[in-house]
Design an enzyme around this catalytic site. Structure first.
Site, mmCIF file in Angstrom:
data_model
loop_
_atom_site.group_PDB
_atom_site.id
_atom_site.type_symbol
_atom_site.label_atom_id
_atom_site.label_comp_id
_atom_site.label_asym_id
_atom_site.label_seq_id
_atom_site.Cartn_x
_atom_site.Cartn_y
_atom_site.Cartn_z
ATOM 1 N N PRO A 104 0.844 -1.198 0.000
ATOM 2 C CA PRO A 104 0.000 0.000 0.000
ATOM 3 C C PRO A 104 0.878 1.248 0.000
ATOM 4 O O PRO A 104 1.946 1.268 0.617
ATOM 5 C CB PRO A 104 -0.813 -0.123 1.283
ATOM 6 N N HIS A 105 0.445 2.268 -0.716
ATOM 7 C CA HIS A 105 1.250 3.482 -0.799
ATOM 8 C C HIS A 105 0.347 4.685 -1.027
ATOM 9 O O HIS A 105 -0.778 4.557 -1.483
ATOM 10 C CB HIS A 105 2.295 3.373 -1.911
#
Length: 152
Positions: free
Chosen positions: A66-67
């Site tokens: 996730p970013h």
């Protein structure tokens, strides 16, 4: 790439009890926010959740990255978690996830963001590396393994 410039021992957790994607993203927010001046854990959570709405960051083989970008961030920050039990992350291979590397970057650092994501994805695609991360018994061991240039 020297991953120890992004990831710190206090943002590394081994064998976390994560019951859902949402709970994991909330934990990431709690761990990352203190390292991002002017950013709350909710800001981090919202950034990650907004990115997930565009499509899952579960890249397969039990790994998710996730970013998100944050206007308030002044430097990139990462969080690394292994989960006690794999969770559904809507990964591209439909397999549950047990290794999560979250990356948060300042809004304007597009190129750095992409380069870092590519380097992390390459590392987490190495079976010997993910095997070592899954076998880690402590937060410190997990941190040391991941930041070692020769991740086993």
């Amino acid at each position: 790439m020297d991953l120890s410039t992004l990831l710190s021992p206090d943002c590394t957790r081994c064998a976390v009890a994560g019951s859902s994607k949402k709970k994991v993203l909330e934990l990431i927010g709690q761990l990352a926010a203190p390292r991002l001046s002017g950013t709350t854990s909710f800001d981090v959570f919202e950034s990650l959740l907004n990115r997930e709405r565009l499509g899952s960051t579960g890249i397969g083989l039990g790994v998710a990255i996730p970013h998100g970008r944050l206007g308030t961030a002044n430097k990139p920050v990462a969080v690394l978690l292994t989960l006690e039990e794999p969770i559904d992350f809507d990964a591209i291979d439909n397999q549950p996830v047990d290794i999560i590397f979250a990356l948060l970057v300042p809004e304007e650092e597009h190129e750095q963001h992409l380069q870092t994501l590519a380097a992390v994805a390459q590392r987490l695609n190495e079976k010997s590396c993910t095997r070592g991360l899954r076998d880690a018994k402590s937060d410190q061991e997990l941190y040391t393994l991941f930041t070692d240039k020769d991740c086993p």
